[in-house]
Design a protein around this motif. Sequence first.
Motif, mmCIF file in Angstrom:
data_model
loop_
_atom_site.group_PDB
_atom_site.id
_atom_site.type_symbol
_atom_site.label_atom_id
_atom_site.label_comp_id
_atom_site.label_asym_id
_atom_site.label_seq_id
_atom_site.Cartn_x
_atom_site.Cartn_y
_atom_site.Cartn_z
ATOM 1 N N GLN A 106 0.823 -1.200 0.000
ATOM 2 C CA GLN A 106 0.000 0.000 0.000
ATOM 3 C C GLN A 106 0.860 1.254 0.000
ATOM 4 O O GLN A 106 1.559 1.550 0.958
ATOM 5 N N PRO A 107 0.824 2.023 -1.116
ATOM 6 C CA PRO A 107 1.506 3.326 -1.108
ATOM 7 C C PRO A 107 0.647 4.365 -0.385
ATOM 8 O O PRO A 107 -0.582 4.354 -0.524
ATOM 9 N N VAL A 108 1.303 5.259 0.343
ATOM 10 C CA VAL A 108 0.598 6.326 1.051
ATOM 11 C C VAL A 108 1.295 7.645 0.752
ATOM 12 O O VAL A 108 2.453 7.842 1.116
ATOM 13 N N GLU A 109 0.541 8.556 0.075
ATOM 14 C CA GLU A 109 1.119 9.844 -0.317
ATOM 15 C C GLU A 109 0.877 10.903 0.760
ATOM 16 O O GLU A 109 -0.097 10.827 1.512
ATOM 17 N N SER A 110 1.747 11.891 0.746
ATOM 18 C CA SER A 110 1.565 13.068 1.601
ATOM 19 C C SER A 110 2.336 14.226 0.989
ATOM 20 O O SER A 110 3.178 14.024 0.109
ATOM 21 N N GLY A 111 2.016 15.441 1.451
ATOM 22 C CA GLY A 111 2.799 16.593 1.048
ATOM 23 C C GLY A 111 2.133 17.532 0.059
ATOM 24 O O GLY A 111 2.726 18.535 -0.328
ATOM 25 N N GLY A 112 0.919 17.229 -0.352
ATOM 26 C CA GLY A 112 0.245 18.127 -1.276
ATOM 27 C C GLY A 112 -0.168 19.418 -0.596
ATOM 28 O O GLY A 112 -0.045 19.576 0.609
ATOM 29 N N GLY A 113 -0.658 20.356 -1.395
ATOM 30 C CA GLY A 113 -1.113 21.616 -0.826
ATOM 31 C C GLY A 113 -1.275 22.676 -1.888
ATOM 32 O O GLY A 113 -1.316 22.372 -3.088
ATOM 33 N N LEU A 114 -1.367 23.908 -1.433
ATOM 34 C CA LEU A 114 -1.545 25.064 -2.308
ATOM 35 C C LEU A 114 -0.230 25.828 -2.394
ATOM 36 O O LEU A 114 0.403 26.111 -1.364
ATOM 37 N N VAL A 115 0.162 26.170 -3.613
ATOM 38 C CA VAL A 115 1.406 26.890 -3.825
ATOM 39 C C VAL A 115 1.215 27.870 -4.973
ATOM 40 O O VAL A 115 0.376 27.644 -5.855
ATOM 41 N N GLN A 116 1.976 28.936 -4.962
ATOM 42 C CA GLN A 116 1.888 29.916 -6.037
ATOM 43 C C GLN A 116 2.730 29.488 -7.233
ATOM 44 O O GLN A 116 3.662 28.686 -7.105
ATOM 45 N N THR A 117 2.397 30.042 -8.367
ATOM 46 C CA THR A 117 3.172 29.779 -9.581
ATOM 47 C C THR A 117 4.645 30.087 -9.337
ATOM 48 O O THR A 117 4.988 31.120 -8.769
ATOM 49 N N GLY A 118 5.494 29.158 -9.778
ATOM 50 C CA GLY A 118 6.930 29.308 -9.574
ATOM 51 C C GLY A 118 7.438 28.700 -8.293
ATOM 52 O O GLY A 118 8.654 28.590 -8.094
ATOM 53 N N GLY A 119 6.537 28.276 -7.425
ATOM 54 C CA GLY A 119 6.931 27.700 -6.152
ATOM 55 C C GLY A 119 7.298 26.232 -6.263
ATOM 56 O O GLY A 119 7.333 25.651 -7.355
ATOM 57 N N SER A 120 7.583 25.640 -5.111
ATOM 58 C CA SER A 120 8.010 24.245 -5.046
ATOM 59 C C SER A 120 7.207 23.485 -3.995
ATOM 60 O O SER A 120 6.728 24.061 -3.017
ATOM 61 N N LEU A 121 7.093 22.189 -4.216
ATOM 62 C CA LEU A 121 6.496 21.278 -3.251
ATOM 63 C C LEU A 121 7.239 19.966 -3.339
ATOM 64 O O LEU A 121 7.771 19.609 -4.400
ATOM 65 N N ARG A 122 7.249 19.233 -2.237
ATOM 66 C CA ARG A 122 7.804 17.884 -2.259
ATOM 67 C C ARG A 122 6.752 16.917 -1.743
ATOM 68 O O ARG A 122 6.252 17.065 -0.628
ATOM 69 N N LEU A 123 6.432 15.953 -2.585
ATOM 70 C CA LEU A 123 5.502 14.900 -2.204
ATOM 71 C C LEU A 123 6.280 13.686 -1.708
ATOM 72 O O LEU A 123 7.388 13.412 -2.180
ATOM 73 N N SER A 124 5.674 12.982 -0.779
ATOM 74 C CA SER A 124 6.281 11.769 -0.240
ATOM 75 C C SER A 124 5.357 10.588 -0.474
ATOM 76 O O SER A 124 4.131 10.732 -0.450
ATOM 77 N N CYS A 125 5.952 9.443 -0.669
ATOM 78 C CA CYS A 125 5.187 8.203 -0.815
ATOM 79 C C CYS A 125 5.857 7.130 0.024
ATOM 80 O O CYS A 125 6.968 6.692 -0.284
ATOM 81 N N ALA A 126 5.187 6.733 1.083
ATOM 82 C CA ALA A 126 5.672 5.647 1.923
ATOM 83 C C ALA A 126 5.008 4.350 1.476
ATOM 84 O O ALA A 126 3.807 4.326 1.195
ATOM 85 N N LEU A 127 5.796 3.308 1.402
ATOM 86 C CA LEU A 127 5.264 2.027 0.921
ATOM 87 C C LEU A 127 5.197 1.044 2.076
ATOM 88 O O LEU A 127 6.220 0.704 2.665
ATOM 89 N N SER A 128 3.990 0.611 2.424
ATOM 90 C CA SER A 128 3.838 -0.407 3.454
ATOM 91 C C SER A 128 3.634 -1.764 2.798
ATOM 92 O O SER A 128 3.067 -1.860 1.712
ATOM 93 N N GLY A 129 4.132 -2.805 3.423
ATOM 94 C CA GLY A 129 3.966 -4.149 2.903
ATOM 95 C C GLY A 129 4.995 -4.545 1.863
ATOM 96 O O GLY A 129 4.883 -5.624 1.269
ATOM 97 N N GLY A 130 5.995 -3.716 1.621
ATOM 98 C CA GLY A 130 7.026 -4.040 0.645
ATOM 99 C C GLY A 130 8.122 -2.995 0.677
ATOM 100 O O GLY A 130 7.999 -1.992 1.383
ATOM 101 N N THR A 131 9.176 -3.221 -0.085
ATOM 102 C CA THR A 131 10.258 -2.238 -0.165
ATOM 103 C C THR A 131 10.401 -1.760 -1.597
ATOM 104 O O THR A 131 10.191 -2.533 -2.549
ATOM 105 N N PHE A 132 10.798 -0.520 -1.756
ATOM 106 C CA PHE A 132 10.918 0.050 -3.089
ATOM 107 C C PHE A 132 12.004 -0.628 -3.900
ATOM 108 O O PHE A 132 12.021 -0.526 -5.128
ATOM 109 N N ASP A 133 12.916 -1.322 -3.233
ATOM 110 C CA ASP A 133 13.965 -2.021 -3.960
ATOM 111 C C ASP A 133 13.404 -3.031 -4.944
ATOM 112 O O ASP A 133 14.035 -3.348 -5.944
ATOM 113 N N ASP A 134 12.245 -3.569 -4.645
ATOM 114 C CA ASP A 134 11.687 -4.664 -5.437
ATOM 115 C C ASP A 134 10.656 -4.204 -6.469
ATOM 116 O O ASP A 134 10.151 -5.032 -7.229
ATOM 117 N N TYR A 135 10.315 -2.923 -6.475
ATOM 118 C CA TYR A 135 9.177 -2.463 -7.273
ATOM 119 C C TYR A 135 9.570 -1.378 -8.259
ATOM 120 O O TYR A 135 10.534 -0.639 -8.062
#
Length: 127
Positions: free
Chosen positions: A3-32
């Motif tokens: 199960q992937p779980v995202e976080s980090g969205g929101g409202l930002v102005q043009t030209g700005g930056s955001l960083r989204l995160s995705c945590a993976l439960s039940g597995g490791t990203f090494d395999d996917y």
Amino acid sequence: EVQPVESGGGLVQTGGSLRLSCALSGGTFDDYTVGWFRQALGKEREGVACFSLPDRAFYYGYPVKGRFAVSSDHAKNTVYLQMNSLKPEDTAVYYCAATFRRIITSQMGIAGEYNYWGQGTQVTVSS
């Protein structure tokens, strides 16, 4: 069950930056193969940034090349999407997805190739 779980969205102005995160439960990203996708209102889901650690392969959608970057933290089993120089047309719900299948690079941006999906996180870029 993976199960992937995202976080980090929101409202930002043009030209700005955001960083989204995705945590993976039940597995490791090494395999996917892991992908970030987005879906704006009335539009189809599109591949944004995808990668496969086993194959050391990366895919970036044309609209985000040079602005977005995907990375991972092995210790935290988390994948990040750094989004810079954001534009109003980047407004969408962003999803993290994963599949155990190995996908050729040219097809990594196809949503149908992925089995496991997060719930999505809203990103809104104001003009």
